[in-house]
Design a protein around this motif. Structure first.
Motif, PDB file in Angstrom:
ATOM      1  N   ARG A  21      -0.567  11.118   2.674  1.00 56.60           N
ATOM      2  CA  ARG A  21      -1.220  10.143   1.619  1.00 56.60           C
ATOM      3  C   ARG A  21      -0.527  10.028   0.308  1.00 56.60           C
ATOM      4  N   LYS A  60       4.135   9.520  -2.394  1.00 58.66           N
ATOM      5  CA  LYS A  60       3.531  10.079  -1.302  1.00 58.66           C
ATOM      6  C   LYS A  60       3.798  11.496  -0.930  1.00 58.66           C
ATOM      7  N   MET A 125      -6.475   9.427  -3.948  1.00 58.53           N
ATOM      8  CA  MET A 125      -5.292   9.052  -2.783  1.00 58.53           C
ATOM      9  C   MET A 125      -5.689   7.831  -2.399  1.00 58.53           C
ATOM     10  N   ASN A 127      -6.445   6.363   0.075  1.00 53.61           N
ATOM     11  CA  ASN A 127      -7.426   6.121   1.225  1.00 53.61           C
ATOM     12  C   ASN A 127      -9.013   6.452   0.400  1.00 53.61           C
TER      13      ASN A 127
END
Length: 300
Positions: A21, A60, A125, A127
């Motif tokens: 992530r 990331k 993050m 998501n």
DNA sequence: AGTTGTGTTGAAGA
DNA sequence: ATCTTCAACACAAC
């Protein structure tokens, strides 16, 4: 207090939830805990939170591992986050919403328990999942390093071997101990000798090994050293299996208690009976720190 | 209500 | 050099 088993529990969970992530944003109300390390010696860069925030954005998480009590998040662009939770810090994973100055968990559950509400750092993050750091006493540190610099830094290189490493044999343990001086408990907790053991597990390991915490290293027999070595592996592995202890502030990243309290024999059990011999557990001070032991089965 | 204990690490003092 | 003490910080228990 996050020691090796608690940090390992956290790291394993993070691997499942935030590996691969990217960071979208970071929030803090205590910028002092964040540092940017740079230069060959990893000096602290004078800067502010905005620097940190900018550097982290869109990086990331590629690799997640543990060294001693340190959590290490290797990021893209050759950057690495080094997290030390110190005494009361613990990472949590979930969803929060800002509610007049405080981060409130989005849904009911463990994250709402008092010990998990001291959120002073919160990552979001890509998501939408969030990674929070709850830390009552605000001792935790989060440092942003150049990956290569960190690997050659004192922070990592000065640490002793990992007690659970496959190649950390009894012979090596004996070698590491032999040229040290002082009391066994202090030496076990010295991160430069062995990495990851703190106050709780040093007490538990020595009870398991039937060795008095005050015993001087030079007076330990090979047999006793072997018992400490075996106990060290047994206790740490057991603690990892049950996701650590939660006698104080540590919680797993879901905010739940670890299961080691059921197996805790001496730490914070002063006045209770030893489960092995029924003698009364005693507490003493070693180098300014509490040490718990059974005076009958851990004779000097 | 003021004092003490809590425990990790690094820095300051002896 | 090597040891001990303390500060960072907030809260619970006394």
């Amino acid at each position: 207090m996050p020691e090796l088993p608690e940090v390992e529990t956290t790291v394993r969970f993070l691997r499942k939830k935030v590996r691969n992530r990217a960071f979208i944003d970071v929030w803090t109300d205590f910028a002092k805990m964040l540092q940017i390390r740079q230069g060959s010696t990893g000096q602290v860069k004078k800067g502010n939170f905005e620097d940190f925030r900018k550097q982290l954005k869109n990086k990331k998480i590629q690799k997640i591992w543990r060294r001693g009590k340190n959590i290490i998040l290797e990021l893209s662009c050759d950057k690495t986050l080094l997290i030390h939770q110190k005494l009361t810090g613990h990472l949590l994973v979930g969803y929060w919403i800002m509610d007049n100055g405080y981060w409130k968990p989005k849904s009911r559950g463990f994250l709402g328990e008092k010990v998990n509400t001291y959120i002073h750092l919160l990552f979001t993050m890509d998501n939408g999942l969030m990674l929070g750091l709850s830390d009552l006493r605000k001792f935790a540190k989060v440092e942003l390093w150049d990956t290569e610099k960190l690997k050659e830094s004192k922070a990592i290189l000065s640490l002793g071997p990992e007690p659970l490493a496959k190649d950390f044999t009894f012979e090596k343990f004996k070698e590491y101990l032999k040229n040290k001086k002082g009391k066994i408990k202090q030496v076990l907790m010295n991160q430069e000798v062995i990495a990851g053991i703190g106050n709780i597990y040093s007490d538990e390991i020595l009870w398991e090994a039937k060795v008095n915490p005050c015993k001087e290293i030079k007076r330990l027999s090979d047999k006793e050293i072997k018992k400490i070595y075996d106990a060290m592996r047994k206790i740490l592995e057991k603690a990892i299996k049950v996701q650590g202890e939660s006698i104080s502030d540590y919680r797993t990243p879901t905010g739940e208690r670890g299961g080691f309290d059921k197996f805790r024999k001496v730490y914070r059990r002063e006045g209770e009976k030893c489960s092995r011999c029924q003698a009364v557990i005693k507490k003493t001070k070693i180098g300014g720190r509490s040490a718990h032991f059974c005076p009958k089965c851990q004779t000097l």
